[in-house]
Design an enzyme around this catalytic site. Structure first.
Site, mmCIF file in Angstrom:
data_model
loop_
_atom_site.group_PDB
_atom_site.id
_atom_site.type_symbol
_atom_site.label_atom_id
_atom_site.label_comp_id
_atom_site.label_asym_id
_atom_site.label_seq_id
_atom_site.Cartn_x
_atom_site.Cartn_y
_atom_site.Cartn_z
ATOM 1 N N PHE A 1 -2.098 14.766 34.705
ATOM 2 C CA PHE A 1 -2.727 16.438 33.630
ATOM 3 C C PHE A 1 -3.830 17.073 33.970
ATOM 4 C CE2 PHE A 1 -0.018 13.242 29.781
ATOM 5 C CZ PHE A 1 0.640 14.353 30.939
ATOM 6 N N GLU B 1 -7.975 19.431 28.288
ATOM 7 C CA GLU B 1 -8.065 18.898 29.595
ATOM 8 C C GLU B 1 -8.541 20.203 30.214
ATOM 9 O OE1 GLU B 1 -4.805 18.438 28.766
ATOM 10 O OE2 GLU B 1 -4.756 16.551 28.306
ATOM 11 N N SER C 1 -6.170 4.500 27.818
ATOM 12 C CA SER C 1 -5.049 4.584 29.140
ATOM 13 C C SER C 1 -6.358 4.604 30.491
ATOM 14 C CB SER C 1 -4.479 5.544 29.427
ATOM 15 O OG SER C 1 -3.562 5.882 27.538
ATOM 16 N N GLN D 1 4.868 12.191 33.516
ATOM 17 C CA GLN D 1 3.484 11.726 32.934
ATOM 18 C C GLN D 1 3.084 10.928 34.682
ATOM 19 O OE1 GLN D 1 2.700 11.494 29.752
ATOM 20 N NE2 GLN D 1 4.284 12.559 28.966
HETATM 21 C C1 LIG Z 1 -1.548 17.948 28.067
HETATM 22 C C2 LIG Z 1 -1.259 16.083 27.892
HETATM 23 N N1 LIG Z 1 -2.930 14.830 27.657
HETATM 24 C C3 LIG Z 1 -2.628 13.736 26.787
HETATM 25 C C4 LIG Z 1 -1.002 13.053 26.918
HETATM 26 C C5 LIG Z 1 -1.555 11.548 26.731
HETATM 27 N N2 LIG Z 1 -0.648 11.239 25.126
HETATM 28 C C6 LIG Z 1 0.264 11.243 24.664
HETATM 29 S S1 LIG Z 1 0.668 11.337 23.475
HETATM 30 C C7 LIG Z 1 -0.742 11.336 22.751
HETATM 31 C C8 LIG Z 1 -1.413 11.443 21.251
HETATM 32 C C9 LIG Z 1 -0.730 12.389 20.611
HETATM 33 O O1 LIG Z 1 -1.033 12.740 18.910
HETATM 34 P P1 LIG Z 1 -0.446 13.975 18.687
HETATM 35 O O2 LIG Z 1 -0.145 15.150 18.559
HETATM 36 O O3 LIG Z 1 -0.924 13.907 17.222
HETATM 37 O O4 LIG Z 1 1.114 13.164 17.869
HETATM 38 P P2 LIG Z 1 1.783 11.709 17.565
HETATM 39 O O5 LIG Z 1 1.341 10.357 18.512
HETATM 40 O O6 LIG Z 1 0.448 11.731 16.405
HETATM 41 O O7 LIG Z 1 2.412 11.913 16.398
HETATM 42 C C10 LIG Z 1 -1.866 11.668 23.871
HETATM 43 C C11 LIG Z 1 -3.012 12.320 24.069
HETATM 44 C C12 LIG Z 1 -0.248 13.907 27.395
HETATM 45 N N3 LIG Z 1 0.714 13.798 26.504
HETATM 46 N N4 LIG Z 1 -0.030 15.327 27.664
#
Ligand SMILES: Cc1ncc(C[n+]2csc(CCOP(=O)(O)OP(=O)(O)O)c2C)c(N)n1
Ligand SMILES: [Mg+2]
Lengths: 327, 278
Positions: free
Chosen positions: A93, A68, A47, A131
């Protein structure tokens, strides 16, 4: 986030790349000749575009996962051992989630950590308010010693990235998600920290803008000209330290200001400009910003319209500022 | 039970259809993250676990479900719409300007949403607050929180894990949607948190590891969680990201498929795979 409809903002100008892309490319290129640069990611490199650096230099790229607070601490440690640490995550974030770490581990010791907040503002669109970094500039400005940069387009973001990496000390660089109108060319894109770029001269008022609001300020100035109002336009790409000379000249020579930013009303460019102008040479000022509210999901252009970040609103504010000067 | 099971399986299919339809219509969003969690969310809302009333969303005695992995909002929206919290066709306004069916859950705009999430790592702490409030108010409602597996990277979860154990919150159940992927790759590679159950056990939680895409196992695990006394429960729910359309995702060469909607041209194929229930 990663998958939301990409594409650019509506504009009559030529569309350039998103500022996050420009940052990613510049970091990748500069990283080549600077082995001291390391990058720490929080699971968002695709991203923020730090993945382009990461793919070239896997040995200088660390993904610490979605953490973070820990991310900022790791970057601080690397910097304390002589590295130039670059960290990037969503503006919301990296500033909000790790604020105490930015304050204590980076700002207090004044470490060489470059903090890049991507997906800034409401122009990310569909993902919605959680976001959208709309307070990041205010928070970054409240970190003692931080330089705070908000470049407007592709080429100036490349120049800003270079300036950021050359600067000794902590920097916050704000970049955005959608493709944005081109304002500078490769050769015209000068980025001197703390020195505003005058993009258009005028005598009736000055529009001070940064980020995506710069192209809208230029659109507004063109429209105002046809109505007999001559607007100066300043690209105030550095919010801290702010260009006091340019603001003093603008206040003296044009007598009224409009400040336009994709940020909440408090603590951003508007606050900084008002603080400075009130001290140096008070004149009427009007503001175009997100006021005191969260935005919501929607198409980027529709949100900009809904939340009043348009050339039309800048034009209205300009007329109000000019009228106040006469009154 | 058998009839109930058939009904729940049918319900899960219709939730999956909603997830795929609304994200494809929106042109963005996180269908694969929603699909992995479908059995658990279906069991909670339609399997008799969540005591709730869609006509009275702020009913003080209701059970709470907090979707900490807020990007999986479509599965929540499908369950809420099918429970009658808002008109079902509103899910098709997902992510559109003016719609309260936002990209990530917003409790101020959409009835039934218990927490505004989207910055990962914060839901478990909020859940602890609800669970403590129940204790203060001498109420017997239960609070469920779902996180992702990648989400457990966030240190705040571990601060919360310690606190929930300290307070002995047996009115709190955490479900970890263990789909083995996060945004940039396999969860074990990005930041290995294994053993997840062992960590929660060490923090003082009762833990279970189940196949979270098997409705029967989900029902049994939620029953067991209700029976635990004196400590919080963590259900590590082993799932597949994109469950329901795995063949299609394999064909597309991306079994993480993070944060992408299915292009319209694959919609029928996806719906057929969901209907066939492979
Ligand atoms: C604090 C924060 N950092 C980064 C993100 C960006 N982000 C959105 S979904 C995601 C991955 C999440 O992985 P997981 O918890 O395994 O969920 P899944 O999509 O696999 O169900 C990230 C890094 C966020 N939403 N919040
Ligand atoms: Mg996952």
């Amino acid at each position: 986030m990663a998958g939301a409809s990409s594409g650019g903002l509506q504009t009559k100008r030529e569309l350039g790349k998103a500022t996050r892309d420009a940052f990613g490319r510049a970091l990748e290129a500069i990283g080549e000749n600077h082995p001291e640069i390391v990058v720490v990611d929080g699971d968002v490199s695709n991203s923020t575009r730090t993945e382009w650096f990461g793919k070239k230099h896997p040995d200088r790229f660390f993904n610490v996962g979605i953490a973070e607070s820990n991310l900022v601490g790791v970057a601080a440690g690397l910097a304390a051992s002589g590295k130039t640490s670059v960290i990037a995550s969503f503006a919301a974030f990296i500033t909000c989630n790790a604020y105490d770490q930015l304050r204590m581990s980076v700002a207090y010791p004044g470490l060489n950590v470059k903090v890049v907040g991507s997906h800034a503002g409401i122009s990310i669109g569909e993902d919605g308010a959680s976001q959208m970094g709309v307070e990041d500039v205010s928070l970054a400005c409240s970190l003692p010693g931080f330089v705070v940069m908000v470049p407007a387009d592709e080429e100036s973001t490349k120049a800003a990235t270079k300036a950021m990496l050359e600067h000794q000390g902590p920097v916050y660089l704000r970049v955005g998600r959608p493709d944005v109108p081109k304002i500078y060319t490769v050769s015209s894109a000068s980025f001197q920290i703390g020195k505003a770029n005058k993009l258009r001269d005028g005598s009736d008022l000055t529009i001070v803008a940064n980020g995506i609001m710069v192209s809208l300020a230029l659109d507004a100035a063109e429209a105002l000209e046809s109505q007999g109002i001559k607007a100066r336009v300043l690209d105030m790409h550095t919010v801290k330290p702010i260009d006091r000379d340019a603001l003093l000249a603008a206040a003296r020579e044009t007598g009224a200001l409009v400040v336009a930013e994709e940020h909440l009303a408090h603590g951003g460019l508007g606050s900084s400009v008002a603080y400075t102008v009130a001290e140096l040479h008070p004149v009427p000022i009007r503001y175009v910003n997100l006021l005191d509210q969260f935005a919501e999901s929607g198409a980027p252009d529709e949100l900009l319209e809904k939340f009043g970040l348009t050339a039309g609103k800048i034009g209205e504010a300009a007329k109000a500022a000019v009228a106040a000067k006469k009154g | 039970m058998a009839n109930n099971l058939d009904a729940l399986l049918a319900r899960a299919k219709s939730i999956r259809e909603d997830i795929v339809r609304m994200t494809t219509e929106a042109g963005s969003g996180h269908p694969s993250s929603s699909l992995s969690a479908t059995e658990v969310v279906t069991a909670l809302y339609f399997g008799g676990f969540l005591r709730h009333d869609s006509k009275n969303p702020h009913w003080p005695d209701r059970d709470r479900f907090i979707l900490s992995k807020g990007h999986a909002a479509p599965v929540l929206y499908a369950a809420l719409a099918q429970s009658g919290y808002f008109p079902h066709d509103e899910i098709m306004t997902l992510r559109k300007t003016g719609s309260p069916v936002e990209g990530h859950p917003n409790m101020k705009r959409l009835p039934g949403v218990e927490a505004s999430t989207g910055s990962l790592g914060q839901g478990l702490s909020i859940g602890i607050g609800h669970a403590l409030a129940a204790r203060v108010d001498r109420k017997d409602y239960h609070t469920y929180v779902m996180t992702g597996d990648g989400e457990l990277d966030e240190g705040q979860n571990w601060e919360a894990a310690a606190a929930a154990a300290k307070f002995g919150l047996d009115n709190l159940t955490l479900i970890v949607d263990r789909n083995h992927f996060q945004q940039t790759g396999p969860a074990e590679e990005v930041l290995n948190m294994d053993p997840i159950d062992g960590k929660f056990t060490a923090f003082g939680w009762k833990t279970q590891v189940i196949n979270g895409n098997d409705m029967r196992e989900v029902l049994t695990a939620l029953d067991r969680a209700n029976a635990v006394k004196g400590m919080p429960t963590c259900i590590v729910s082993l799932t597949h990201k994109g469950q329901g359309i795995l063949n299609l995702l394999r064909k597309l060469g991306d079994t993480n498929f993070h944060g992408k909607p299915l292009p319209l041209k694959y919609l029928d194929e996806a719906l057929a795979e969901i209907a066939a229930g492979v």
